[in-house]
Write a protein that holds these residues in place. Structure first.
Motif, PDB file in Angstrom:
ATOM      1  N   GLU A 168       0.832  -1.195   0.000  1.00  0.00           N
ATOM      2  CA  GLU A 168       0.000   0.000   0.000  1.00  0.00           C
ATOM      3  C   GLU A 168       0.873   1.254   0.000  1.00  0.00           C
ATOM      4  OE1 GLU A 168      -2.708   1.246   3.449  1.00  0.00           O
ATOM      5  OE2 GLU A 168      -4.044   0.279   2.011  1.00  0.00           O
ATOM      6  N   ALA A 169       0.576   2.162  -0.916  1.00  0.00           N
ATOM      7  CA  ALA A 169       1.351   3.391  -1.015  1.00  0.00           C
ATOM      8  C   ALA A 169       1.164   4.218   0.256  1.00  0.00           C
ATOM      9  CB  ALA A 169       0.900   4.186  -2.229  1.00  0.00           C
ATOM     10  N   SER A 170       2.203   4.954   0.643  1.00  0.00           N
ATOM     11  CA  SER A 170       2.073   5.816   1.823  1.00  0.00           C
ATOM     12  C   SER A 170       1.502   7.161   1.378  1.00  0.00           C
ATOM     13  CB  SER A 170       3.438   5.991   2.481  1.00  0.00           C
ATOM     14  OG  SER A 170       4.353   6.465   1.525  1.00  0.00           O
ATOM     15  N   GLY A 171       1.135   7.974   2.331  1.00  0.00           N
ATOM     16  CA  GLY A 171       0.556   9.283   2.009  1.00  0.00           C
ATOM     17  C   GLY A 171      -0.934   9.288   2.279  1.00  0.00           C
ATOM     18  N   THR A 172      -1.603  10.349   1.838  1.00  0.00           N
ATOM     19  CA  THR A 172      -3.030  10.496   2.118  1.00  0.00           C
ATOM     20  C   THR A 172      -3.824   9.440   1.369  1.00  0.00           C
ATOM     21  OG1 THR A 172      -2.602  12.850   2.154  1.00  0.00           O
ATOM     22  CG2 THR A 172      -4.908  12.184   2.184  1.00  0.00           C
ATOM     23  N   LEU A 173      -4.676   8.756   2.104  1.00  0.00           N
ATOM     24  CA  LEU A 173      -5.476   7.697   1.491  1.00  0.00           C
ATOM     25  C   LEU A 173      -6.933   8.113   1.380  1.00  0.00           C
ATOM     26  CD1 LEU A 173      -4.155   4.506   3.330  1.00  0.00           C
ATOM     27  CD2 LEU A 173      -3.695   5.154   0.963  1.00  0.00           C
ATOM     28  N   GLY A 194      -0.228   4.309  -8.918  1.00  0.00           N
ATOM     29  CA  GLY A 194      -0.676   4.128  -7.540  1.00  0.00           C
ATOM     30  C   GLY A 194      -1.095   2.695  -7.243  1.00  0.00           C
ATOM     31  N   ASN A 226     -10.069   6.580   7.924  1.00  0.00           N
ATOM     32  CA  ASN A 226      -9.149   5.606   7.311  1.00  0.00           C
ATOM     33  C   ASN A 226      -8.923   4.391   8.204  1.00  0.00           C
ATOM     34  OD1 ASN A 226      -9.019   7.653   5.487  1.00  0.00           O
ATOM     35  ND2 ASN A 226      -6.803   7.941   5.574  1.00  0.00           N
ATOM     36  N   PRO A 277      -4.526   5.688  -2.678  1.00  0.00           N
ATOM     37  CA  PRO A 277      -3.991   7.035  -2.457  1.00  0.00           C
ATOM     38  C   PRO A 277      -4.950   8.062  -3.062  1.00  0.00           C
ATOM     39  CG  PRO A 277      -2.283   5.581  -3.301  1.00  0.00           C
ATOM     40  CD  PRO A 277      -3.579   4.831  -3.389  1.00  0.00           C
ATOM     41  N   ALA A 301      -4.437  10.663  -4.722  1.00  0.00           N
ATOM     42  CA  ALA A 301      -4.091  11.023  -6.105  1.00  0.00           C
ATOM     43  C   ALA A 301      -4.640   9.986  -7.085  1.00  0.00           C
ATOM     44  CB  ALA A 301      -2.576  11.137  -6.254  1.00  0.00           C
TER      45      ALA A 301
END
Ligand SMILES: [Mg+2]
Lengths: 153, 130
Positions: A33-38, A137, A118, A58, A60
């Motif tokens: 799972e990509a980090s950052g805002t989900l 992503g 989240n 994510p 984005a």
């Protein structure tokens, strides 16, 4: 059901839905799972079994998918629209996964909602999830089953 | 002649997707109305005539099943063909909605052509009868 069977089902469902209506697809079967805002959305379903189903992506990626679904430029997509499209995606993934797990069984899908907290699905006792790499992503699909109510003597 | 369409779905995103698919598919669409649930759709149909209705099943206030039942029971509205567009893929559900009066059923996810073909099939049937 074996984990590998479930992973295949999740993969088939993710590919089918993303390719048919979101004009993208799964590029990598196993991903982190990509980090950052989900952006997270989930729904509950009733049937045999009952449980919850959710999607995490994510922000984005969520915006990119929403843009292609709505026929808009990414800069025109509001956070609310990205959320709505992620809810619709959750709805379709869930319908597809359940129909593959229990062909012919009747399920009632409740209204999907964005989960601003989240919530991590791994906190649910009977849960499983897979993360797929997309062209851009990642996307995590998870499902948590409710335990059948204990029979009271 | 262009067909007047009513799209009933609680998700504005899904309504705009369906509308865009119809526009791009070459389907002969005139005015396209939208409603967020069965009750809103009935309110609209009391004022506007439409040629065909596309409806979701899972919606708040009045779901697609009650909506189809209401249409079928209404003298002035029961001739309007309804196509169900739903994530529910069970044959049970399809049979049930058709028995209640729906003329077609498209399962989500769908290819744009599937939606157009179902519309043309349903409208072809409906118009051949007139
Ligand atoms: Mg709905």
């Amino acid at each position: 059901m074996q984990g590998t069977d479930l992973q295949r089902i999740f993969l088939e469902s993710a590919s089918e839905v993303l390719e048919t209506m979101f004009f993208t697809g799964v590029a990598e079967e196993n991903s982190e799972e990509a980090s950052g805002t989900l952006l997270c959305a989930e729904l509950s379903f009733r049937g045999r079994p009952s449980g919850r189903f959710g999607v995490r992506t994510p922000l984005a990626t969520g915006r990119m998918i929403a843009a292609s679904f709505l026929g808009l430029d990414e800069s025109e997509v509001s956070d609310a629209q990205a959320g709505e499209v992620t809810c619709e995606l959750t709805n379709m993934f869930c319908g597809s996964v359940l129909s593959r797990i229990e062909a012919g069984a009747r399920f009632e899908l409740m209204h999907p909602e964005v989960d601003p907290a989240n919530t991590d699905w791994r906190q649910y006792p009977d849960s499983i999830g897979y993360t797929f790499g997309l062209e851009e992503g990642t996307m995590t699909l998870w499902m948590a089953l409710e335990k059948a109510p204990a029979l009271v003597a | 002649m262009a067909f007047t369409v009513l799209i009933v779905d609680d998700s504005p995103a899904m309504r705009s997707f369906v509308k865009r698919v119809l526009e791009l598919s070459g389907f002969d669409m005139g005015v396209c109305h939208e409603a967020g649930n069965g009750q809103e759709a009935l309110d609209l149909l009391s004022k506007e005539w439409v040629d065909v209705v596309l409806t979701d099943i899972n919606m708040p206030v009045m779901n697609g099943q009650e909506f189809v039942q209401n249409l079928a029971a209404d003298e002035s509205l029961h001739a309007i063909p309804v196509i169900v567009v739903s994530t529910d893929r069970t044959e049970d559900r399809v049979r049930q909605m058709i028995a209640l009066g729906a003329k077609g059923y498209v399962k989500k996810p769908f290819q744009p052509e599937e939606l157009r073909e179902e519309l043309e099939k349903v409208l072809g049937v409906a118009y051949a009868g007139n």
